[in-house]
Write a protein that holds these residues in place. Sequence first.
Motif, PDB file in Angstrom:
ATOM      1  N   TRP A 105       0.838  -1.203   0.000  1.00  0.00           N
ATOM      2  CA  TRP A 105       0.000   0.000   0.000  1.00  0.00           C
ATOM      3  C   TRP A 105       0.876   1.256   0.000  1.00  0.00           C
ATOM      4  CZ3 TRP A 105      -0.692   4.207   3.215  1.00  0.00           C
ATOM      5  CH2 TRP A 105      -1.831   4.995   2.969  1.00  0.00           C
ATOM      6  N   LEU A 106       1.892   1.271   0.856  1.00  0.00           N
ATOM      7  CA  LEU A 106       2.786   2.420   0.942  1.00  0.00           C
ATOM      8  C   LEU A 106       3.544   2.636  -0.371  1.00  0.00           C
ATOM      9  CD1 LEU A 106       4.355   2.319   4.515  1.00  0.00           C
ATOM     10  CD2 LEU A 106       3.377   4.330   3.391  1.00  0.00           C
ATOM     11  N   LYS A 107       3.997   1.551  -0.968  1.00  0.00           N
ATOM     12  CA  LYS A 107       4.760   1.647  -2.208  1.00  0.00           C
ATOM     13  C   LYS A 107       3.903   2.294  -3.303  1.00  0.00           C
ATOM     14  CE  LYS A 107       8.355  -1.244  -4.241  1.00  0.00           C
ATOM     15  NZ  LYS A 107       8.861  -2.628  -4.380  1.00  0.00           N
ATOM     16  N   LYS A 108       2.644   1.878  -3.365  1.00  0.00           N
ATOM     17  CA  LYS A 108       1.754   2.449  -4.370  1.00  0.00           C
ATOM     18  C   LYS A 108       1.435   3.906  -4.030  1.00  0.00           C
ATOM     19  CE  LYS A 108      -2.432   1.505  -7.012  1.00  0.00           C
ATOM     20  NZ  LYS A 108      -3.550   0.562  -7.239  1.00  0.00           N
ATOM     21  N   HIS A 109       1.236   4.190  -2.734  1.00  0.00           N
ATOM     22  CA  HIS A 109       0.959   5.570  -2.322  1.00  0.00           C
ATOM     23  C   HIS A 109       2.125   6.493  -2.666  1.00  0.00           C
ATOM     24  CE1 HIS A 109      -0.593   8.899   0.055  1.00  0.00           C
ATOM     25  NE2 HIS A 109       0.632   9.044   0.523  1.00  0.00           N
ATOM     26  N   ILE A 110       3.346   6.042  -2.393  1.00  0.00           N
ATOM     27  CA  ILE A 110       4.525   6.860  -2.672  1.00  0.00           C
ATOM     28  C   ILE A 110       4.636   7.148  -4.161  1.00  0.00           C
ATOM     29  CG2 ILE A 110       7.065   6.796  -2.704  1.00  0.00           C
ATOM     30  CD1 ILE A 110       6.889   5.317   0.020  1.00  0.00           C
ATOM     31  N   SER A 111       4.244   6.177  -4.979  1.00  0.00           N
ATOM     32  CA  SER A 111       4.346   6.374  -6.429  1.00  0.00           C
ATOM     33  C   SER A 111       3.443   7.493  -6.912  1.00  0.00           C
ATOM     34  CB  SER A 111       3.990   5.072  -7.157  1.00  0.00           C
ATOM     35  OG  SER A 111       2.583   4.841  -7.130  1.00  0.00           O
ATOM     36  N   ALA A 112       2.370   7.775  -6.155  1.00  0.00           N
ATOM     37  CA  ALA A 112       1.412   8.798  -6.568  1.00  0.00           C
ATOM     38  C   ALA A 112       1.753  10.185  -6.019  1.00  0.00           C
ATOM     39  CB  ALA A 112       0.011   8.397  -6.113  1.00  0.00           C
ATOM     40  N   LEU A 113       2.801  10.291  -5.208  1.00  0.00           N
ATOM     41  CA  LEU A 113       3.176  11.582  -4.638  1.00  0.00           C
ATOM     42  C   LEU A 113       3.813  12.480  -5.698  1.00  0.00           C
ATOM     43  CD1 LEU A 113       4.787  10.421  -1.260  1.00  0.00           C
ATOM     44  CD2 LEU A 113       2.539  11.473  -1.577  1.00  0.00           C
ATOM     45  N   PRO A 114       3.707  13.798  -5.524  1.00  0.00           N
ATOM     46  CA  PRO A 114       4.365  14.717  -6.473  1.00  0.00           C
ATOM     47  C   PRO A 114       5.852  14.397  -6.586  1.00  0.00           C
ATOM     48  CG  PRO A 114       2.931  15.923  -4.985  1.00  0.00           C
ATOM     49  CD  PRO A 114       2.992  14.510  -4.464  1.00  0.00           C
ATOM     50  N   ARG A 115       6.350  14.352  -7.813  1.00  0.00           N
ATOM     51  CA  ARG A 115       7.728  13.919  -8.037  1.00  0.00           C
ATOM     52  C   ARG A 115       8.738  15.011  -7.722  1.00  0.00           C
ATOM     53  NH1 ARG A 115       8.979  11.826 -13.923  1.00  0.00           N
ATOM     54  NH2 ARG A 115      10.010  13.835 -14.089  1.00  0.00           N
ATOM     55  N   LEU A 129      11.211  -0.207   3.085  1.00  0.00           N
ATOM     56  CA  LEU A 129      11.269   0.760   1.992  1.00  0.00           C
ATOM     57  C   LEU A 129      12.528   1.610   2.052  1.00  0.00           C
ATOM     58  CD1 LEU A 129       7.520   1.813   1.990  1.00  0.00           C
ATOM     59  CD2 LEU A 129       8.714   0.704   0.100  1.00  0.00           C
ATOM     60  N   GLU A 130      13.050   1.830   3.257  1.00  0.00           N
ATOM     61  CA  GLU A 130      14.297   2.582   3.384  1.00  0.00           C
ATOM     62  C   GLU A 130      15.455   1.817   2.758  1.00  0.00           C
ATOM     63  OE1 GLU A 130      16.527   5.213   6.771  1.00  0.00           O
ATOM     64  OE2 GLU A 130      15.959   3.181   7.338  1.00  0.00           O
ATOM     65  N   THR A 131      15.493   0.492   2.965  1.00  0.00           N
ATOM     66  CA  THR A 131      16.577  -0.305   2.383  1.00  0.00           C
ATOM     67  C   THR A 131      16.503  -0.308   0.859  1.00  0.00           C
ATOM     68  OG1 THR A 131      15.360  -2.415   2.427  1.00  0.00           O
ATOM     69  CG2 THR A 131      16.582  -1.811   4.415  1.00  0.00           C
ATOM     70  N   GLU A 132      15.316  -0.068   0.318  1.00  0.00           N
ATOM     71  CA  GLU A 132      15.137  -0.054  -1.133  1.00  0.00           C
ATOM     72  C   GLU A 132      15.311   1.339  -1.723  1.00  0.00           C
ATOM     73  OE1 GLU A 132      11.327  -1.775  -1.910  1.00  0.00           O
ATOM     74  OE2 GLU A 132      11.922  -3.760  -1.207  1.00  0.00           O
ATOM     75  N   GLY A 133      15.555   2.331  -0.876  1.00  0.00           N
ATOM     76  CA  GLY A 133      15.798   3.671  -1.385  1.00  0.00           C
ATOM     77  C   GLY A 133      14.565   4.511  -1.611  1.00  0.00           C
ATOM     78  N   PHE A 134      13.389   4.055  -1.163  1.00  0.00           N
ATOM     79  CA  PHE A 134      12.165   4.821  -1.357  1.00  0.00           C
ATOM     80  C   PHE A 134      12.026   5.948  -0.347  1.00  0.00           C
ATOM     81  CE2 PHE A 134      10.998   1.266  -3.937  1.00  0.00           C
ATOM     82  CZ  PHE A 134      10.053   1.739  -4.824  1.00  0.00           C
ATOM     83  N   VAL A 135      12.486   5.720   0.872  1.00  0.00           N
ATOM     84  CA  VAL A 135      12.346   6.724   1.926  1.00  0.00           C
ATOM     85  C   VAL A 135      13.643   6.839   2.712  1.00  0.00           C
ATOM     86  CG1 VAL A 135       9.867   6.233   2.165  1.00  0.00           C
ATOM     87  CG2 VAL A 135      11.499   5.108   3.699  1.00  0.00           C
ATOM     88  N   GLN A 136      13.758   7.935   3.441  1.00  0.00           N
ATOM     89  CA  GLN A 136      14.865   8.132   4.384  1.00  0.00           C
ATOM     90  C   GLN A 136      14.228   8.391   5.749  1.00  0.00           C
ATOM     91  OE1 GLN A 136      16.840  11.543   2.734  1.00  0.00           O
ATOM     92  NE2 GLN A 136      17.286  10.517   0.795  1.00  0.00           N
ATOM     93  N   GLY A 196       9.945  11.577  10.867  1.00  0.00           N
ATOM     94  CA  GLY A 196       9.179  10.646  10.054  1.00  0.00           C
ATOM     95  C   GLY A 196      10.002  10.087   8.911  1.00  0.00           C
ATOM     96  N   ALA A 197       9.315   9.539   7.953  1.00  0.00           N
ATOM     97  CA  ALA A 197       9.972   8.964   6.779  1.00  0.00           C
ATOM     98  C   ALA A 197       9.900   9.976   5.644  1.00  0.00           C
ATOM     99  CB  ALA A 197       9.297   7.659   6.379  1.00  0.00           C
ATOM    100  N   PHE A 198      11.054  10.375   5.169  1.00  0.00           N
ATOM    101  CA  PHE A 198      11.130  11.392   4.119  1.00  0.00           C
ATOM    102  C   PHE A 198      11.190  10.721   2.753  1.00  0.00           C
ATOM    103  CE2 PHE A 198      13.755  14.369   1.491  1.00  0.00           C
ATOM    104  CZ  PHE A 198      12.808  15.380   1.397  1.00  0.00           C
ATOM    105  N   VAL A 199      10.265  11.097   1.880  1.00  0.00           N
ATOM    106  CA  VAL A 199      10.263  10.628   0.497  1.00  0.00           C
ATOM    107  C   VAL A 199      10.935  11.705  -0.348  1.00  0.00           C
ATOM    108  CG1 VAL A 199       8.862   9.824  -1.436  1.00  0.00           C
ATOM    109  CG2 VAL A 199       8.075   9.443   0.920  1.00  0.00           C
ATOM    110  N   PRO A 200      12.151  11.451  -0.827  1.00  0.00           N
ATOM    111  CA  PRO A 200      12.869  12.499  -1.570  1.00  0.00           C
ATOM    112  C   PRO A 200      12.251  12.737  -2.942  1.00  0.00           C
ATOM    113  CG  PRO A 200      14.096  10.452  -1.628  1.00  0.00           C
ATOM    114  CD  PRO A 200      12.935  10.214  -0.703  1.00  0.00           C
ATOM    115  N   PRO A 201      12.445  13.936  -3.469  1.00  0.00           N
ATOM    116  CA  PRO A 201      11.930  14.208  -4.819  1.00  0.00           C
ATOM    117  C   PRO A 201      12.714  13.436  -5.870  1.00  0.00           C
ATOM    118  CG  PRO A 201      13.283  16.017  -4.048  1.00  0.00           C
ATOM    119  CD  PRO A 201      13.142  15.080  -2.888  1.00  0.00           C
TER     120      PRO A 201
END
Length: 236
Positions: free
Chosen positions: A28-38, A67-74, A80-85
């Motif tokens: 769910w999170l992976k799909k949600h992150i994909s929809a965030l502004p790039r 997801l952090e180990t995969e590079g999606f978030v920091q 919290g978990a930062f989703v980089p642009p």
Amino acid sequence: MRVVYIVFMSSVRKPAGGGSAQDVTYRWLKKHISALPRDSGTFLIESEVAQEAGTSRTPVREALLRLETEGFVQIIPKKGAFVPPVSDAEVRTVMEARELIEDWSMRRVVPAGDGFLDELDALLVEQEGLIDDAVGFIDCDRAFHGAIVRQAGNPVLADFYEALRERQVRMGLRAVVGDEGRFRKVLAEHAAIVSALRTGDPERAAQALGAHLGSTLAALHLPEVARRGFDDIPGA
């Protein structure tokens, strides 16, 4: 760089059954992150994710660590978990590196043996069955391309390619989420790659691959690069 503190809306469906709470929340999170502004950074707050996803904070925490180990978030303590642009420049550089590795690999695997072609056929069938599951579809896409690179027999390049693909998953999800036509186009392009491999002609196989990667660039909203083609990209 803009930073956004996310306010959750129900644009992504809540997790349904199938797997552990961590696995379901992860998908769910992976799909949600994909929809965030790039083009802007976003913070995901653990408690808010848990509330929106309808789960406890433990599987959310575990999913975010994964997801952090995969590079999606920091994960940043107390924030919290930062989703980089993801910039257009990053998309270009990742895709250029992919093209170099995949083109070399494609030419190395020709002529392709029946066993390898059967493996790719099986992945095509599996991917077609995932057309309603964006995360599963992109995971299978990764397996398809990764199989070609591994078959080329250079483990150093294969490891480097896997790192590139981790970075590209978010890009790939963004390209297909909400666009069923893109799902179908990817399947057709993968089938064309397998068909070209069956001819035993390395140039034809490389052309089929190049057409697919150019189409991916266009789907990622870099039409000027896709239109010119990889041959016109400096350093490609």
